[in-house]
Design a protein around this motif. Structure first.
Motif, short mmCIF file in Angstrom:
data_model
loop_
_atom_site.label_atom_id
_atom_site.label_comp_id
_atom_site.label_asym_id
_atom_site.label_seq_id
_atom_site.Cartn_x
_atom_site.Cartn_y
_atom_site.Cartn_z
N ASP A 101 0.82 -1.21 0.00
CA ASP A 101 0.00 0.00 0.00
C ASP A 101 0.86 1.26 0.00
O ASP A 101 0.54 2.24 -0.68
CB ASP A 101 -0.92 -0.01 1.23
N LEU A 102 1.97 1.24 0.74
CA LEU A 102 2.85 2.41 0.78
C LEU A 102 3.54 2.63 -0.58
O LEU A 102 3.70 3.77 -1.02
CB LEU A 102 3.90 2.24 1.87
N ILE A 103 3.94 1.54 -1.23
CA ILE A 103 4.55 1.67 -2.57
C ILE A 103 3.57 2.30 -3.54
O ILE A 103 3.93 3.16 -4.35
CB ILE A 103 5.02 0.29 -3.08
N ARG A 104 2.30 1.88 -3.44
CA ARG A 104 1.28 2.47 -4.32
C ARG A 104 1.11 3.96 -4.05
O ARG A 104 0.97 4.76 -4.98
CB ARG A 104 -0.06 1.75 -4.10
N LYS A 105 1.15 4.36 -2.77
CA LYS A 105 1.01 5.77 -2.43
C LYS A 105 2.24 6.58 -2.88
O LYS A 105 2.11 7.75 -3.25
CB LYS A 105 0.79 5.93 -0.94
N VAL A 106 3.42 5.96 -2.83
CA VAL A 106 4.63 6.64 -3.30
C VAL A 106 4.55 6.88 -4.80
O VAL A 106 4.86 7.97 -5.30
CB VAL A 106 5.89 5.81 -2.96
N VAL A 107 4.11 5.87 -5.54
CA VAL A 107 4.07 5.95 -7.01
C VAL A 107 2.91 6.82 -7.50
O VAL A 107 3.09 7.69 -8.35
CB VAL A 107 3.98 4.54 -7.62
N GLU A 108 1.72 6.60 -6.94
CA GLU A 108 0.52 7.25 -7.46
C GLU A 108 0.26 8.63 -6.85
O GLU A 108 -0.24 9.53 -7.54
CB GLU A 108 -0.71 6.36 -7.24
N TYR A 109 0.56 8.80 -5.57
CA TYR A 109 0.19 10.04 -4.88
C TYR A 109 1.37 10.90 -4.48
O TYR A 109 1.19 11.95 -3.87
CB TYR A 109 -0.66 9.72 -3.64
N GLY A 110 2.57 10.46 -4.79
CA GLY A 110 3.74 11.28 -4.51
C GLY A 110 4.14 11.32 -3.05
O GLY A 110 4.74 12.31 -2.59
N LEU A 111 3.82 10.29 -2.29
CA LEU A 111 4.27 10.23 -0.90
C LEU A 111 5.79 10.13 -0.87
O LEU A 111 6.37 9.26 -1.52
CB LEU A 111 3.65 9.01 -0.20
N PRO A 112 6.47 11.03 -0.14
CA PRO A 112 7.94 10.98 -0.09
C PRO A 112 8.44 9.62 0.39
O PRO A 112 7.90 9.04 1.34
CB PRO A 112 8.30 12.09 0.91
N PHE A 113 9.48 9.12 -0.25
CA PHE A 113 10.00 7.78 0.04
C PHE A 113 10.49 7.67 1.49
O PHE A 113 10.25 6.68 2.17
CB PHE A 113 11.13 7.44 -0.93
N GLN A 114 11.20 8.71 1.97
CA GLN A 114 11.71 8.68 3.35
C GLN A 114 10.56 8.63 4.35
O GLN A 114 10.63 7.97 5.39
CB GLN A 114 12.59 9.90 3.60
N LEU A 115 9.48 9.34 4.02
CA LEU A 115 8.31 9.35 4.89
C LEU A 115 7.65 7.97 4.90
O LEU A 115 7.19 7.49 5.95
CB LEU A 115 7.30 10.40 4.42
N ALA A 116 7.65 7.32 3.75
CA ALA A 116 7.08 5.96 3.67
C ALA A 116 7.87 4.98 4.53
O ALA A 116 7.29 4.11 5.19
CB ALA A 116 7.07 5.50 2.22
N LEU A 117 9.19 5.14 4.56
CA LEU A 117 10.02 4.28 5.41
C LEU A 117 9.73 4.52 6.89
O LEU A 117 9.68 3.58 7.68
CB LEU A 117 11.50 4.53 5.11
N GLN A 118 9.54 5.78 7.26
CA GLN A 118 9.22 6.10 8.65
C GLN A 118 7.87 5.50 9.04
O GLN A 118 7.71 4.95 10.14
CB GLN A 118 9.17 7.62 8.85
#
Length: 393
Positions: free
Chosen positions: A51-68
């Motif tokens: 789900d986080l990968i999808r948000k990174v790719v589709e919605y521009g969620l910062p990668f570092q934020l996704a890791l946190q």
């Protein structure tokens, strides 16, 4: 190898442990660490990572934020992994000892099976305490922070509604407007309160359905509502009141300010987390108290079940530790990692299905909250004791 490093880290502790227990713990700890890693990685990948990968790719969620966010979600998945890992590790460790005839050698020295599985039970009790700490203290806090980070990150590209839907069921009396006689029972639901969001104790987009007067229905909608604690009533602003009488006639009146006699129940309910798993034990007790005060018997009973489950979920470690060690220590049992994993999945599935059914019956009121939460533990412990007796024969 892993156990040797652990023993070096805590030399004083392990020096005081009997040699047989140190040896058995050394057999259990490596598969325990392996199982925790395996179960956590699998569940985290399916539950969060995709789900986080999808948000990174589709919605521009910062990668570092996704890791946190993924790191903050980790405790909630560890809570699920701990009991399963205890089962798999004890089953694999004792199966290996049994297949190598080491259990038989210990029994030939006069050491009973009940003594042989004591290190597994002690480790299970430790994992029970660790699971309770994670579930009660870390998980609610880390999930809350992860939600804040996720909303903050997505607000750059996705519009997220700030508020939460507040739904309150009012219980009280029904009044006959012709005789002015009231029928008083706390189990009567006579009002439904709904607000789209609450901010600084101000309810916004409020709707109330009031059928406390027999034969009449009243619908009140307002832009906002504020609770006046001095008068114990709500002040609604910029709204409309629609009344439907017995004859089917409808009356509609607009207002700029309207005073409505209702306690602070909706305000209290708005502060309760939607998911009981997001609460600490003290918050769950407070939520149950609120539901009892406002007369919501069903929600109070449901919260009682969830409070007991705060204890029974960690106890799964003890249950699985007893079953895994008892089953694994059976003479001439040969179990590979794949077979052990498959058997663990079956036992885990049985336990959690039993827990789900029992919990549902508790929420429904068929079982008491105590019985519904603890019944799977008692049944599983009985199975574990039976397996231990069979292994000791």
């Amino acid at each position: 190898m892993i156990s040797k490093y652990i023993f070096k880290i805590f030399p004083t502790i392990f020096r005081n442990i009997p040699i047989i227990d140190r040896w058995l713990l050394g057999q259990i700890l490596p598969p325990l660490i392996f199982a925790i890693s395996a179960f956590t990685v699998v569940s985290l990948s399916v539950g969060v990572m995709i789900d986080l990968i999808r948000k990174v790719v589709e919605y521009g969620l910062p990668f570092q934020l996704a890791l946190q966010i993924m790191f903050l979600k980790l405790p909630s998945f560890l809570v699920l992994s701990f009991p399963m890992s205890v089962l798999l590790s004890t089953l694999l460790a004792y199966s290996k000892l049994s297949s190598n005839s080491e259990i038989l050698a210990l029994r030939s020295l006069g050491i009973k099976n009940t003594r042989i599985i004591i290190p597994a039970l002690v480790l299970s009790i430790f994992m029970t305490g660790l699971t309770f700490y994670f579930n009660n203290s870390l998980v609610p806090l880390s999930n809350k922070y992860s939600e804040v980070l996720l909303r903050g990150g997505l607000s750059k590209s996705v519009s997220i509604e700030k508020g939460t839907d507040i739904f309150f069921k009012g219980y009280g009396s029904f009044t006959d407007p012709e005789t002015n006689v009231s029928t008083k029972r706390k189990t009567f639901r006579n009002k439904i309160f709904f607000a789209r969001e609450v901010e600084n104790n101000v309810m916004k987009n409020v709707t109330i359905i009031d059928f406390s007067k027999i034969g009449y229905k009243q619908i009140i909608s307002a832009d906002e509502g504020i609770f006046d604690s001095n008068k114990s009533e709500w002040i609604f602003r910029n709204g409309r009141m629609i009344t439907l009488d017995k004859g089917g006639n409808t009356t509609s009146i607009g207002f700029e300010k309207y005073f409505y006699p209702l306690g602070d129940g909706p305000l209290k309910v708005s502060k309760i987390p939607d998911d009981a798993n997001e609460m600490t034990l003290s918050q769950a007790f407070e939520a149950r108290k609120i539901y009892k005060e406002i007369g919501d018997v069903k929600e109070a009973r449901k919260m009682s079940v969830r409070i007991h489950e705060k204890f029974t979920l960690p106890c799964a470690c003890l249950v699985f530790g007893l079953i895994g060690s008892s089953l694994g220590s059976k003479p001439n049992l040969r179990s590979s990692k794949s077979q052990g994993f498959g058997l663990s999945v079956i036992l885990i599935l049985f336990y959690y299905i039993l827990s789900f059914v029992s919990s549902s019956l508790g929420v429904k009121g068929t079982f008491t909250p105590f019985l519904s939460a603890w019944l799977p533990v008692f049944i599983s412990l009985s199975i574990g004791i039976y397996l231990l007796k069979k292994a000791s024969v």
